[in-house]
Design a protein around this motif. Structure first.
Motif, mmCIF file in Angstrom:
data_model
loop_
_atom_site.group_PDB
_atom_site.id
_atom_site.type_symbol
_atom_site.label_atom_id
_atom_site.label_comp_id
_atom_site.label_asym_id
_atom_site.label_seq_id
_atom_site.Cartn_x
_atom_site.Cartn_y
_atom_site.Cartn_z
ATOM 1 N N ALA A 92 46.698 -19.257 -31.494
ATOM 2 C CA ALA A 92 47.068 -18.525 -30.276
ATOM 3 C C ALA A 92 48.418 -17.840 -30.402
ATOM 4 O O ALA A 92 48.957 -17.346 -29.404
ATOM 5 C CB ALA A 92 47.085 -19.463 -29.075
ATOM 6 N N ARG A 121 49.893 -16.893 -24.682
ATOM 7 C CA ARG A 121 48.850 -16.851 -25.706
ATOM 8 C C ARG A 121 48.716 -15.405 -26.181
ATOM 9 O O ARG A 121 48.903 -14.471 -25.393
ATOM 10 C CB ARG A 121 47.497 -17.313 -25.153
ATOM 11 C CG ARG A 121 47.483 -18.744 -24.614
ATOM 12 C CD ARG A 121 47.660 -19.762 -25.750
ATOM 13 N NE ARG A 121 47.548 -21.142 -25.300
ATOM 14 C CZ ARG A 121 48.549 -21.861 -24.772
ATOM 15 N NH1 ARG A 121 49.743 -21.308 -24.603
ATOM 16 N NH2 ARG A 121 48.361 -23.115 -24.431
ATOM 17 N N ASN A 299 44.468 -22.301 -20.386
ATOM 18 C CA ASN A 299 45.119 -22.138 -21.689
ATOM 19 C C ASN A 299 44.404 -22.930 -22.777
ATOM 20 O O ASN A 299 44.260 -22.463 -23.919
ATOM 21 C CB ASN A 299 46.580 -22.574 -21.603
ATOM 22 C CG ASN A 299 47.446 -21.566 -20.867
ATOM 23 O OD1 ASN A 299 47.110 -20.382 -20.800
ATOM 24 N ND2 ASN A 299 48.556 -22.020 -20.310
ATOM 25 N N ASP A 303 42.684 -21.426 -26.066
ATOM 26 C CA ASP A 303 43.003 -21.956 -27.396
ATOM 27 C C ASP A 303 41.743 -22.205 -28.212
ATOM 28 O O ASP A 303 41.714 -21.977 -29.435
ATOM 29 C CB ASP A 303 43.794 -23.263 -27.264
ATOM 30 C CG ASP A 303 45.225 -23.042 -26.804
ATOM 31 O OD1 ASP A 303 45.712 -21.900 -26.905
ATOM 32 O OD2 ASP A 303 45.854 -24.010 -26.321
#
Length: 513
Positions: A92, A121, A299, A303
């Protein structure tokens, strides 16, 4: 004797049985912007090597800054190659790059509080980042609302592999009660769309907004953003805020409000900011999109998905050095870019004004939203595409509102002005030639390359609507009005007059008396 019939023949490589149902759906999902852009890019105009090629006013790229970047990218600190750049890293984004981005965005977005690198990210483009976020917040068949007209690529960004549907919040040139300008977005229009969609059984998971807007060039006020956030909070909706043009605001008096600059976001867990380098840093080929979200679950999902979208280490290094060089940004890059953007936009607007084409007054973006309705008669979606094809045939690509941006009415085109100066001049000359032809001869469908020119015996009786469209197209040109008079029109155009009389007779209630 050897029998060729016994030799296995190669199967048709285009046989759809070779691919999955998912692949068939994706192959059938090509969007207009990609198809038209590929036509233009496969035959690029070049003054020396391809003077009959297509001038590209369609693809939203800023081509005004290559000389500045050529010098910047030659600096020794950017040319450095370290061992870690050649090996795997955090998918990321490496930690140095994400830290530099957090610092950069905190300042440029005037963020209410410092951005935390752990919430940053990156992946290979803002479009792919849209896909990752959409996949994280919705399931196949779920829906995201989006104001229309809008950047047409978003249908592919969220609908391709993520299979999220887009529900339009339709904006029109006709102002509704409370509006102060055409195509105006309000929180009420969003909530009305939500209520209608849910009543129809659709599952709305959020809204996707582009601020500054593409293709209108509008900048949303702090009040409007907060009103929208409150609507979404009431209905537990995610807000994906695409701010990819936040540093493409050439109007010095315009005020940009980032969603992250608001101190009291009502539902921060459902607000996700997307940005990228393609527009603001004039480097769409570098492929870098950025996400900032404080939602740990989102998130974590990104990922897992970004494994397929990692940015190469050397590119992360280059971009890190660029965003950290504040002196270069503030004293060289930004002022030079804005100055060149203003000059190019002014040139295009002046040329359009001379052609009688109104443009939307906007403070941002790489493009102009132009109104070609006077040259499209009858005014229909089909004829908007006819004009688009006439432009392409003449060697200039600009994007039509309905097909490219899901505009609810025909006649509007987006025109990118951040192109090389010779391209700008040639492209506007070609547009002027097309519109002159439309004014003199009417809007007619382009003829196939292998079609023979019709003789008088082949000409069929025109409908009254088509002939009126022809006359309206001519009348729209003031030059034609000046040089044409009623008393000599019949003498100069006997064939057209006869066709017009026959069409009149064919209509009930019309004809010679």
């Amino acid at each position: 004797m050897f029998d060729m019939a016994e030799v296995p023949q190669p199967e048709d490589s285009l046989n759809p049985d070779f691919i999955s149902e998912r692949a068939k759906r994706l192959c059938a999902g090509e969007i207009f912007l990609d198809a038209a852009g590929n036509r233009a890019m496969s035959n690029r105009y070049d003054r020396s090597s391809n003077s009959k090629g297509i001038v590209d006013f369609g693809v939203s790229e800023n081509k005004l800054m290559f000389d500045v970047f050529e010098k910047k990218l030659a600096e020794p600190k950017i040319q450095t190659l370290a061992p870690h750049m050649l090996f795997y890293d955090v998918m990321a984004g490496n930690l140095r790059f994400r830290g530099a981005l957090a610092e950069f965005l905190t300042e440029r977005l005037n963020a209410a509080k410092p951005l935390d690198p752990k919430n940053v990210r990156v992946c290979n483009g803002a479009g792919p980042m849209m896909e990752l976020v959409a996949s994280s917040i919705g399931d196949p068949g779920d829906c995201l609302m989006m104001p229309m007209p809008c950047y047409g690529g978003v249908f592919w960004d969220v609908g391709g592999r993520a299979e999220i549907n887009v529900v339009p919040v339709h904006l029109t040139s006709k102002m509704e009660e409370g509006d102060t300008m055409p195509f105006q977005l309000t929180a009420k229009k969003i909530e009305d769309t939500y209520n209608k969609a849910t009543a129809e059984g659709k599952k709305i998971v959020g809204i996707l907004l582009i601020n500054p807007h593409n293709p209108l060039g509008d900048i949303y006020s702090a009040e409007l953003i907060m009103d929208i956030l409150n609507v979404c909070h009431r209905h537990s909706l995610h807000v994906i805020m695409d701010e990819i043009y936040m540093m493409s605001i050439f109007d010095t008096e315009a005020k940009f409000t980032s969603v992250l600059s608001l101190p009291n976001i009502p539902d921060p867990q459902r607000v996700h900011l997307v940005w990228g380098f393609a527009k603001d840093f004039c480097m769409s080929g570098m492929r870098c999109g950025v996400l900032y979200s404080v939602n740990e679950a989102v998130n974590k999902a990104v990922d897992a998905l970004v494994y397929f979208n990692m940015i190469p280490g050397p590119i992360q290094h280059v971009l890190t050095e660029i965003v950290l060089d504040k002196e270069w940004l503030d004293n060289v890059f930004i002022p030079t870019k804005y100055s060149r953007m203003r000059e190019a936009r002014s040139y295009m607007c002046d040329k359009l004004s001379a052609l009688g084409i109104p443009v939307r007054k906007s403070p941002s973006g790489l493009y102009i939203w132009a109104d070609f309705r006077k040259y499209i008669q009858p005014l229909t979606p089909e004829n908007e595409l006819v004009l688009f094809e006439k432009f392409m045939d003449a060697g200039v690509y600009l994007t039509p509102g309905i097909e490219a941006f899901n505009c609810g009415e025909p006649g509007f085109f987006r025109m990118v002005f951040t192109v090389y100066r010779d391209h700008l001049e040639v492209g506007m000359e070609r547009i002027a030639a097309v519109l002159k032809d439309c004014a003199e001869n009417g809007l007619t469908k382009p003829q196939a390359d292998n079609a023979e020119a019709p003789t008088s015996a082949d000409v069929k009786e025109e409908s009254l609507e088509d002939l009126l469209g022809l006359l309206q197209g001519r009348i729209s040109s003031s030059g034609w009005l000046e040089e044409t008079r009623t008393q000599n029109w019949a003498t100069q155009n006997p064939e057209a007059l006869e066709q017009f009389k026959q069409a009149m007779k064919s209509q009930e209630g019309f004809g010679d008396k």
